[in-house]
Write a protein that holds these residues in place. Structure first.
Motif, PDB file in Angstrom:
ATOM      1  N   GLY A   1       0.838  -1.203   0.000  1.00 47.26           N
ATOM      2  CA  GLY A   1       0.000   0.000   0.000  1.00 47.26           C
ATOM      3  C   GLY A   1       0.869   1.247   0.000  1.00 47.26           C
ATOM      4  N   ARG A   2       0.502   2.216   0.781  1.00 45.47           N
ATOM      5  CA  ARG A   2       1.215   3.503   0.796  1.00 45.47           C
ATOM      6  C   ARG A   2       2.459   3.427   1.665  1.00 45.47           C
ATOM      7  NH1 ARG A   2      -3.394   8.259   1.046  1.00 45.47           N
ATOM      8  NH2 ARG A   2      -4.418   7.726  -0.925  1.00 45.47           N
ATOM      9  N   VAL A   3       3.379   2.598   1.282  1.00 47.62           N
ATOM     10  CA  VAL A   3       4.567   2.337   2.108  1.00 47.62           C
ATOM     11  C   VAL A   3       5.497   3.533   2.167  1.00 47.62           C
ATOM     12  CG1 VAL A   3       4.436  -0.146   1.726  1.00 47.62           C
ATOM     13  CG2 VAL A   3       5.776   1.281   0.167  1.00 47.62           C
ATOM     14  N   TYR A   4       5.369   4.481   1.255  1.00 51.84           N
ATOM     15  CA  TYR A   4       6.235   5.650   1.254  1.00 51.84           C
ATOM     16  C   TYR A   4       5.987   6.543   2.468  1.00 51.84           C
ATOM     17  CZ  TYR A   4       2.029   7.721  -0.746  1.00 51.84           C
ATOM     18  OH  TYR A   4       0.745   8.111  -0.972  1.00 51.84           O
ATOM     19  N   THR A   5       4.885   6.314   3.169  1.00 52.36           N
ATOM     20  CA  THR A   5       4.579   7.103   4.368  1.00 52.36           C
ATOM     21  C   THR A   5       5.239   6.537   5.621  1.00 52.36           C
ATOM     22  OG1 THR A   5       2.581   5.858   4.942  1.00 52.36           O
ATOM     23  CG2 THR A   5       2.337   7.678   3.375  1.00 52.36           C
ATOM     24  N   ILE A   6       5.838   5.375   5.508  1.00 47.99           N
ATOM     25  CA  ILE A   6       6.397   4.694   6.675  1.00 47.99           C
ATOM     26  C   ILE A   6       7.763   5.255   7.038  1.00 47.99           C
ATOM     27  CG2 ILE A   6       7.171   2.482   7.606  1.00 47.99           C
ATOM     28  CD1 ILE A   6       4.145   2.763   7.241  1.00 47.99           C
ATOM     29  N   THR A   7       7.935   5.657   8.300  1.00 48.47           N
ATOM     30  CA  THR A   7       9.227   6.138   8.772  1.00 48.47           C
ATOM     31  C   THR A   7       9.728   5.363   9.989  1.00 48.47           C
ATOM     32  OG1 THR A   7       8.148   7.795  10.158  1.00 48.47           O
ATOM     33  CG2 THR A   7       8.822   8.491   7.947  1.00 48.47           C
ATOM     34  N   VAL A   8       8.840   4.619  10.612  1.00 46.08           N
ATOM     35  CA  VAL A   8       9.195   3.869  11.821  1.00 46.08           C
ATOM     36  C   VAL A   8       8.705   2.432  11.661  1.00 46.08           C
ATOM     37  CG1 VAL A   8       8.895   3.662  14.315  1.00 46.08           C
ATOM     38  CG2 VAL A   8       8.923   5.923  13.238  1.00 46.08           C
ATOM     39  N   MET A   9       9.555   1.487  12.051  1.00 45.25           N
ATOM     40  CA  MET A   9       9.178   0.076  12.068  1.00 45.25           C
ATOM     41  C   MET A   9       9.551  -0.509  13.415  1.00 45.25           C
ATOM     42  SD  MET A   9      10.427  -1.219   8.297  1.00 45.25           S
ATOM     43  CE  MET A   9       9.706  -0.579   6.791  1.00 45.25           C
ATOM     44  N   ALA A  10       8.707  -1.374  13.927  1.00 52.65           N
ATOM     45  CA  ALA A  10       8.967  -1.909  15.266  1.00 52.65           C
ATOM     46  C   ALA A  10       8.291  -3.263  15.426  1.00 52.65           C
ATOM     47  CB  ALA A  10       8.460  -0.943  16.338  1.00 52.65           C
ATOM     48  N   TRP A  11       8.694  -3.947  16.476  1.00 51.12           N
ATOM     49  CA  TRP A  11       8.043  -5.173  16.923  1.00 51.12           C
ATOM     50  C   TRP A  11       7.627  -4.990  18.386  1.00 51.12           C
ATOM     51  CZ3 TRP A  11       6.714  -9.208  13.896  1.00 51.12           C
ATOM     52  CH2 TRP A  11       7.315  -9.291  12.636  1.00 51.12           C
ATOM     53  N   HIS A  12       6.389  -5.408  18.646  1.00 49.38           N
ATOM     54  CA  HIS A  12       5.871  -5.413  20.005  1.00 49.38           C
ATOM     55  C   HIS A  12       5.465  -6.842  20.347  1.00 49.38           C
ATOM     56  CE1 HIS A  12       5.536  -1.179  19.013  1.00 49.38           C
ATOM     57  NE2 HIS A  12       5.218  -0.896  20.250  1.00 49.38           N
ATOM     58  N   ARG A  13       5.221  -7.110  21.623  1.00 47.84           N
ATOM     59  CA  ARG A  13       4.700  -8.409  22.015  1.00 47.84           C
ATOM     60  C   ARG A  13       3.718  -8.247  23.164  1.00 47.84           C
ATOM     61  NH1 ARG A  13      10.207 -11.145  24.594  1.00 47.84           N
ATOM     62  NH2 ARG A  13      10.274  -9.902  26.525  1.00 47.84           N
ATOM     63  N   GLN A  14       2.837  -9.237  23.268  1.00 47.52           N
ATOM     64  CA  GLN A  14       1.815  -9.174  24.306  1.00 47.52           C
ATOM     65  C   GLN A  14       1.518 -10.568  24.833  1.00 47.52           C
ATOM     66  OE1 GLN A  14      -1.884  -7.320  23.119  1.00 47.52           O
ATOM     67  NE2 GLN A  14      -2.303  -6.702  25.234  1.00 47.52           N
ATOM     68  N   VAL A  15       1.470 -10.653  26.144  1.00 47.97           N
ATOM     69  CA  VAL A  15       1.066 -11.866  26.837  1.00 47.97           C
ATOM     70  C   VAL A  15      -0.348 -11.646  27.343  1.00 47.97           C
ATOM     71  CG1 VAL A  15       1.531 -13.350  28.810  1.00 47.97           C
ATOM     72  CG2 VAL A  15       3.435 -12.389  27.512  1.00 47.97           C
ATOM     73  N   PRO A  16      -1.227 -12.637  27.249  1.00 50.62           N
ATOM     74  CA  PRO A  16      -2.603 -12.465  27.734  1.00 50.62           C
ATOM     75  C   PRO A  16      -2.631 -11.922  29.157  1.00 50.62           C
ATOM     76  CG  PRO A  16      -2.415 -14.516  26.549  1.00 50.62           C
ATOM     77  CD  PRO A  16      -1.024 -13.968  26.650  1.00 50.62           C
ATOM     78  N   GLY A  17      -3.441 -10.875  29.343  1.00 48.09           N
ATOM     79  CA  GLY A  17      -3.578 -10.282  30.658  1.00 48.09           C
ATOM     80  C   GLY A  17      -2.560  -9.209  30.974  1.00 48.09           C
ATOM     81  N   LYS A  18      -1.623  -8.979  30.053  1.00 46.54           N
ATOM     82  CA  LYS A  18      -0.604  -7.956  30.260  1.00 46.54           C
ATOM     83  C   LYS A  18      -0.637  -6.940  29.129  1.00 46.54           C
ATOM     84  CE  LYS A  18       2.654 -10.663  33.014  1.00 46.54           C
ATOM     85  NZ  LYS A  18       4.085 -11.050  33.178  1.00 46.54           N
ATOM     86  N   GLN A  19      -0.024  -5.785  29.383  1.00 51.77           N
ATOM     87  CA  GLN A  19       0.041  -4.742  28.360  1.00 51.77           C
ATOM     88  C   GLN A  19       0.993  -5.136  27.236  1.00 51.77           C
ATOM     89  OE1 GLN A  19       1.041  -0.994  30.354  1.00 51.77           O
ATOM     90  NE2 GLN A  19      -0.992  -0.261  29.786  1.00 51.77           N
ATOM     91  N   ARG A  20       0.695  -4.640  26.064  1.00 55.82           N
ATOM     92  CA  ARG A  20       1.599  -4.838  24.943  1.00 55.82           C
ATOM     93  C   ARG A  20       2.870  -4.033  25.205  1.00 55.82           C
ATOM     94  NH1 ARG A  20      -0.852  -4.434  18.953  1.00 55.82           N
ATOM     95  NH2 ARG A  20      -2.267  -5.867  20.010  1.00 55.82           N
ATOM     96  N   GLU A  21       4.016  -4.636  24.927  1.00 55.09           N
ATOM     97  CA  GLU A  21       5.282  -3.949  25.165  1.00 55.09           C
ATOM     98  C   GLU A  21       6.110  -3.922  23.882  1.00 55.09           C
ATOM     99  OE1 GLU A  21       7.880  -5.910  27.912  1.00 55.09           O
ATOM    100  OE2 GLU A  21       7.772  -7.839  26.894  1.00 55.09           O
ATOM    101  N   ARG A  22       6.862  -2.855  23.716  1.00 53.97           N
ATOM    102  CA  ARG A  22       7.728  -2.739  22.560  1.00 53.97           C
ATOM    103  C   ARG A  22       9.000  -3.539  22.799  1.00 53.97           C
ATOM    104  NH1 ARG A  22       9.010   3.075  21.197  1.00 53.97           N
ATOM    105  NH2 ARG A  22      10.874   2.775  22.463  1.00 53.97           N
ATOM    106  N   VAL A  23       9.376  -4.296  21.780  1.00 50.99           N
ATOM    107  CA  VAL A  23      10.556  -5.145  21.853  1.00 50.99           C
ATOM    108  C   VAL A  23      11.746  -4.490  21.170  1.00 50.99           C
ATOM    109  CG1 VAL A  23      11.508  -7.350  21.111  1.00 50.99           C
ATOM    110  CG2 VAL A  23       9.180  -7.245  21.993  1.00 50.99           C
ATOM    111  N   ALA A  24      11.496  -3.955  19.982  1.00 51.87           N
ATOM    112  CA  ALA A  24      12.573  -3.351  19.206  1.00 51.87           C
ATOM    113  C   ALA A  24      11.974  -2.344  18.238  1.00 51.87           C
ATOM    114  CB  ALA A  24      13.347  -4.417  18.432  1.00 51.87           C
ATOM    115  N   ILE A  25      12.752  -1.324  17.929  1.00 51.86           N
ATOM    116  CA  ILE A  25      12.274  -0.270  17.032  1.00 51.86           C
ATOM    117  C   ILE A  25      13.429   0.250  16.194  1.00 51.86           C
ATOM    118  CG2 ILE A  25      12.653   1.519  18.767  1.00 51.86           C
ATOM    119  CD1 ILE A  25      10.113   2.918  17.675  1.00 51.86           C
ATOM    120  N   ILE A  26      13.105   0.634  14.974  1.00 52.88           N
ATOM    121  CA  ILE A  26      14.090   1.249  14.099  1.00 52.88           C
ATOM    122  C   ILE A  26      13.370   2.323  13.292  1.00 52.88           C
ATOM    123  CG2 ILE A  26      13.793  -0.487  12.270  1.00 52.88           C
ATOM    124  CD1 ILE A  26      16.854  -0.245  11.800  1.00 52.88           C
ATOM    125  N   ALA A  27      13.996   3.501  13.198  1.00 56.38           N
ATOM    126  CA  ALA A  27      13.339   4.628  12.540  1.00 56.38           C
ATOM    127  C   ALA A  27      14.315   5.355  11.627  1.00 56.38           C
ATOM    128  CB  ALA A  27      12.794   5.597  13.585  1.00 56.38           C
TER     129      ALA A  27
END
Length: 114
Positions: free
Chosen positions: A26-52
């Motif tokens: 799609g409109r990938v030219y708008t993307i400036t940040v990429m990241a991975w998050h993870r979530q365990v049931p019952g817990k908040q989603r947390e960021r694992v790694a990011i690159i911008a």
């Protein structure tokens, strides 16, 4: 709009490795940040790694020295190489891409178990 498709989750023993990939379309030219998050049931989603744009990668303390994020902007993909996996890494992993708007992948299960 941007669509994200993840792949690469699964079951692995402690100490093993997995590679997660996320491809954007799609409109990938708008993307400036990429990241991975993870979530365990019952817990908040947390960021694992990011690159911008203009910045080096940044990692959560829990995964430093074990996980590596990389991206190919030309192919609009981001990859998470996970080594020396631990039981506590078990979670649903979500790809994130952002710029003008926020986009999330559908999530992929990573299970680390004997």
């Amino acid at each position: 709009q941007v669509q994200l498709v993840e792949s690469g989750g699964g079951l692995v023993q402690p100490g093993g490795s997995l590679t997660l990939s996320c491809a954007a379309s799609g409109r990938v030219y708008t993307i400036t940040v990429m990241a991975w998050h993870r979530q365990v049931p019952g817990k908040q989603r947390e960021r694992v790694a990011i690159i911008a744009d203009g910045y080096g990668p940044n990692y959560a303390d829990a995964v430093k020295e074990r996980f590596t994020i990389s991206r190919d902007k030309a192919k609009s993909t981001v990859t998470l190489q996970m080594n020396n996996l631990k039981v506590e890494d078990t979670a649903i992993y979500y790809c994130y891409m952002g710029g003008r708007d926020d986009y999330w992948g559908q999530g992929t299960q990573v299970t680390v178990s004997k």
